[in-house]
Design an enzyme around this catalytic site. Structure first.
Site, PDB file in Angstrom:
ATOM      1  N   CYS A   1      34.434  33.040  42.225  1.00 41.95           N
ATOM      2  CA  CYS A   1      34.272  32.167  43.392  1.00 41.95           C
ATOM      3  C   CYS A   1      35.322  32.503  44.454  1.00 41.95           C
ATOM      4  CB  CYS A   1      34.347  30.703  42.946  1.00 41.95           C
ATOM      5  SG  CYS A   1      33.718  29.530  44.181  1.00 41.95           S
TER       6      CYS A   1
ATOM      7  N   GLU B   1      30.976  31.141  33.588  1.00 42.46           N
ATOM      8  CA  GLU B   1      31.638  30.285  32.579  1.00 42.46           C
ATOM      9  C   GLU B   1      31.040  28.885  32.525  1.00 42.46           C
ATOM     10  OE1 GLU B   1      33.548  28.953  36.334  1.00 42.46           O
ATOM     11  OE2 GLU B   1      32.867  30.878  35.541  1.00 42.46           O
TER      12      GLU B   1
ATOM     13  N   HIS C   1      29.359  31.361  38.849  1.00 42.85           N
ATOM     14  CA  HIS C   1      30.198  30.870  37.754  1.00 42.85           C
ATOM     15  C   HIS C   1      29.524  31.081  36.391  1.00 42.85           C
ATOM     16  CE1 HIS C   1      33.254  28.644  40.145  1.00 42.85           C
ATOM     17  NE2 HIS C   1      32.275  28.605  41.039  1.00 42.85           N
TER      18      HIS C   1
END
Length: 412
Positions: free
Chosen positions: A114, A237, A235
């Site tokens: 990000c 994760e 993202h």
């Protein structure tokens, strides 16, 4: 050791990153966001990897954004819509840009998620969209528009990205791709993104609106060799089901796994290079003084051999060791240097030796004055170097002397 920059976000968001880093064998260290830390990054060394992730918008002045294309009313609307993101944190910018540049200069593995990917692009001379909706989305037909942020649904929000063939992302997600369909659904929450990609990078993924969602440096990507420079706008994760380890795709944790692999390889490579003694580099003045010492001991050896042939063969051998050692540009300990000086006193007469002592005292004074100008870190490194060289010299000298003694016994 992997450095993180202190995150001013909900703690569980940070835990997703930490969880994956620890899982793959790395130790995370948080860099606090406090004034002046960007001046103290050397204190964190050795740094084996850097992971930068979420945060506020980067100061537009750092990438020379063309903010003139937006009206004052539009800028005000952006600040109101994205109030939590548009509060500039210049200290955080300084810390993270310094970390990114350190990684680029020293080839330290870097993973940017990000904002971290935006920092990486800016550090290399790239630019960002000040606001995607104003500068990109609203200019496209409806079918190409992409929603990159949903404040009401952070975790569950997904949008399509198209993966570039033969990129690292392609290898990580290839088992989840449907034939020629190179698309996956990703999680993201950002209102800015890469506008102009820095020259050194290659794209890895694009959203439907054309926004770049991933890039890397192909010349600095080989995890097995400790090379990893990459930025992901989305993202991986957070692409999980109910905060569990069940990811949307098997390839989601791959970025962290390969990053950790590069960190461990880089650590091993760094430890290997640090185990070798560094060569002491002398300036011109000190080098000329060293050469004077070399000539002195070489002359002493010559005079000793020519002036007293056949006497004290063991001392001749010792003198040869001293001359050869100096000629190899290696430093002596004080004790060993004194011993060689004492051996020089046996050459011809004491007068020349006393004259030499006065010359040495002047050299000591010059060197002492030079060292008084060094800082603590330089003095510590120099002292460590001389201590190491002294130990090595002592061992070699002792081995040579022991060999000569053994030879004498055999000859008796």
């Amino acid at each position: 050791m992997v450095l993180f920059c202190d995150l001013k976000i909900k703690s569980f968001e940070c835990e997703y990153h930490l969880d994956l880093i620890v899982r793959y064998g790395c130790v995370p260290v948080i860099v606090p966001r406090v004034t002046g830390v960007h001046m103290l990054l050397e204190s964190f060394k050795p740094i084996h990897g850097v992971l930068l992730c979420e945060g506020e918008d980067i100061d537009p002045s750092l990438y020379e954004s063309e903010i003139s294309s937006l009206s004052p009313e539009e800028l005000k609307e952006i600040r109101e819509t994205h109030a939590s993101d548009t509060s500039i944190d210049k200290e955080k910018d300084s810390i993270e840009l310094a970390l990114a540049k350190l990684c680029l200069e020293q080839n330290i593995p870097y993973l940017g998620i990000c904002r971290g990917s935006q920092i990486l692009n800016v550090a290399c001379g790239g630019t960002l969209y000040l606001d995607l909706e104003k500068e990109l989305t609203n200019k496209l037909p409806e079918e190409r528009r992409t929603k990159h942020i949903d404040y009401d649904n952070y975790d569950e929000h997904r949008h399509v990205v198209r993966i570039v063939e033969n990129s690292p992302l392609h290898s990580w997600f290839k088992d989840s791709l449907d034939g020629e369909n190179m698309e996956i659904l990703v999680n993201s929450y950002h209102h800015q993104g890469v506008k102009r990609l820095a020259q050194r990078f290659v794209p890895m993924a694009f959203a439907s609106d054309g926004l770049m969602e991933g890039f890397y440096d192909p010349d600095a990507y080989n995890p097995e060799e400790g090379k990893f420079i990459m930025g992901l706008q989305f993202h991986p994760e957070r692409m999980r089901s109910n905060d569990l380890d069940e990811f949307d795709y098997p390839g989601c944790p791959a970025a962290y796994q390969e990053f950790a692999k590069a960190v461990i390889a880089y650590q091993k490579k760094l430890n290997s290079s640090m185990s070798l003694p560094k060569t002491l580099v002398l300036d011109g003045d000190m080098e000329s003084k060293r050469m004077i010492l070399v000539r002195c001991f070489s002359l002493a050896r010559y005079m000793y051999i020519k002036g007293a042939p056949g006497k004290n063969p063991s001392k001749v051998s010792e003198l040869e060791v001293g001359a050869e050692f100096l000629e190899s540009n290696t430093a002596l300990s004080t004790e060993q240097e004194t011993r060689l000086k004492e051996m020089g006193a046996t050459v011809r007469n004491g007068g020349s030796y006393m004259k030499k002592l006065k010359v040495d005292e002047e050299k000591h004074r010059i060197v002492r004055n030079m060292m008084n100008k060094m800082n603590i870190e330089q003095l510590s490194e120099l002292m460590s170097f001389y201590h190491l060289m002294g130990n090595i010299c002592g061992e070699v000298l002792e081995q040579r002397l022991r060999g000569n003694v053994d030879k004498c016994f055999k000859d008796m």
